[in-house]
Motif scaffolding. Structure first.
Motif, short mmCIF file in Angstrom:
data_model
loop_
_atom_site.label_atom_id
_atom_site.label_comp_id
_atom_site.label_asym_id
_atom_site.label_seq_id
_atom_site.Cartn_x
_atom_site.Cartn_y
_atom_site.Cartn_z
N ALA A 1 114.49 -77.85 69.33
CA ALA A 1 113.91 -76.90 70.28
C ALA A 1 114.20 -75.46 69.89
O ALA A 1 113.32 -74.60 69.96
N LEU A 2 115.41 -75.19 69.44
CA LEU A 2 115.79 -73.83 69.05
C LEU A 2 115.00 -73.38 67.82
O LEU A 2 114.44 -72.27 67.80
N VAL A 3 114.96 -74.22 66.80
CA VAL A 3 114.23 -73.87 65.57
C VAL A 3 112.75 -73.65 65.87
O VAL A 3 112.13 -72.68 65.39
N SER A 4 112.18 -74.53 66.68
CA SER A 4 110.76 -74.40 67.03
C SER A 4 110.50 -73.10 67.77
O SER A 4 109.50 -72.40 67.52
N ASN B 1 108.34 -67.61 68.08
CA ASN B 1 108.51 -66.20 68.42
C ASN B 1 108.27 -65.30 67.21
O ASN B 1 107.65 -64.25 67.33
N TRP B 2 108.78 -65.71 66.04
CA TRP B 2 108.59 -64.90 64.84
C TRP B 2 107.12 -64.80 64.48
O TRP B 2 106.60 -63.72 64.19
N LEU C 1 105.15 -62.73 67.22
CA LEU C 1 105.51 -61.32 67.16
C LEU C 1 104.96 -60.67 65.90
O LEU C 1 104.50 -59.52 65.93
N ARG C 2 104.98 -61.41 64.81
CA ARG C 2 104.47 -60.87 63.55
C ARG C 2 102.98 -60.57 63.63
O ARG C 2 102.49 -59.62 63.00
N ASP C 3 102.24 -61.35 64.40
CA ASP C 3 100.78 -61.21 64.46
C ASP C 3 100.30 -60.31 65.59
O ASP C 3 99.10 -60.08 65.71
N MET D 1 105.93 -67.00 76.39
CA MET D 1 104.60 -66.95 77.00
C MET D 1 104.07 -65.52 77.07
O MET D 1 102.89 -65.25 76.81
N VAL D 2 104.95 -64.58 77.41
CA VAL D 2 104.55 -63.17 77.45
C VAL D 2 104.08 -62.71 76.07
O VAL D 2 103.05 -62.04 75.93
N LEU D 3 104.84 -63.06 75.04
CA LEU D 3 104.43 -62.69 73.68
C LEU D 3 103.09 -63.32 73.32
O LEU D 3 102.26 -62.68 72.64
N LEU D 4 102.87 -64.55 73.74
CA LEU D 4 101.60 -65.21 73.45
C LEU D 4 100.42 -64.48 74.09
O LEU D 4 99.35 -64.36 73.49
#
Length: 255
Positions: A114-117, A122-123, A126-128, A235-238
């Motif tokens: 879960a953490l790795v996913s 997020n990376w 955020l990158r896009d 979700m906010v980042l999405l």
């Protein structure tokens, strides 16, 4: 002021003063200031972003630092709850056993996955996100995430007869929700329609997640509060990622 400092020092690594005589009620009363702590974190994220982009540009290295920054600022408190929740909920055990697994300080396979996913998601998101939206997204993200946490604390039952999270649940009354909601609206709405969409999507997602976790565990716990906050930030980042790429998305943000 005491309640705000309690919330600040509980949710972040920012240390203002010693508070040796805190009671569980003091922690519970601090719940209403969770979004205000998010405002402070959002300002820090914006400042760090501005400095990094000014020096390095919008580079992969900068994105990595920004993904790790919330972990550094919070000491991984909420991520710990997120991983414990994943270990328990996905264990395919009884409700009682799931709650026992979540109390175990050791991290299991589901928690690691879960953490790795989450970090990869997020990376990538955020990158896009368009550079012009980055600071806005990073500012509202911790505010909305902590409002989501207040919401599920107030409106969903606590799963255990006792525990640290129960102090927050017991003290989260209508006044707590109202003050947290006003703080959130004041600091999110002025950023425009995309921020408002992120607020609506984030809280809607948090409510559905809280309901699903309650169906699995018979209520929520301190760990699930962390999971709700963590996933709401994603979700906010999405939402900002979608805004970055839909036709007219930038116009929607600033209109």
């Amino acid at each position: 002021m005491k309640s705000f400092i309690t919330a600040l020092q509980f949710l972040t690594r920012i240390h203002v003063k010693e508070q040796p005589d805190l009671t569980v009620e003091d922690f519970g009363r601090s719940t209403k200031f969770f979004p205000l702590v998010g405002v402070l974190l959002g300002l820090i994220y914006m400042l760090v972003t501005w400095c990094l982009v000014a020096v390095f540009g919008w580079a992969n290295f900068v994105t990595t630092i920004l993904v790790l920054l919330p972990v550094l600022m919070t000491g991984g408190l909420l991520l710990d709850g997120y991983m414990d929740t994943a270990d328990g909920v996905f264990s395919a055990r009884s409700r009682e056993r799931k709650l026992e697994i979540m109390k175990d300080s050791r991290v299991g396979a589901f928690g690691v996955i879960a953490l790795v996913s989450l970090m990869m998601m997020n990376w990538s998101v955020l990158r896009d996100i368009k550079l012009v939206l980055i600071m806005t997204a990073l500012f509202v993200m911790p505010v909305i995430g902590r409002m989501a946490m207040v919401m599920v604390i107030a409106f969903f039952p606590y799963a255990r007869p006792e525990g640290m999270g129960k102090a927050f649940s017991d003290m989260a009354d209508k006044k707590t929700v109202a003050l947290a909601a006003i703080t959130t609206l004041v600091f999110v709405v002025p950023w425009g329609q995309a921020a408002i969409a992120a607020l609506a999507a984030g809280l809607g997602f948090a409510w559905l997640l809280g309901a699903w976790l309650t169906s699995k565990l018979g209520g929520l716990t301190g760990d699930t509060y962390g999971a709700v906050e963590t996933l709401t930030e994603t979700m906010v980042l999405l939402v900002f990622w979608v805004t970055s790429w839909i036709p007219g998305g930038l116009h929607i943000l600033w209109r």
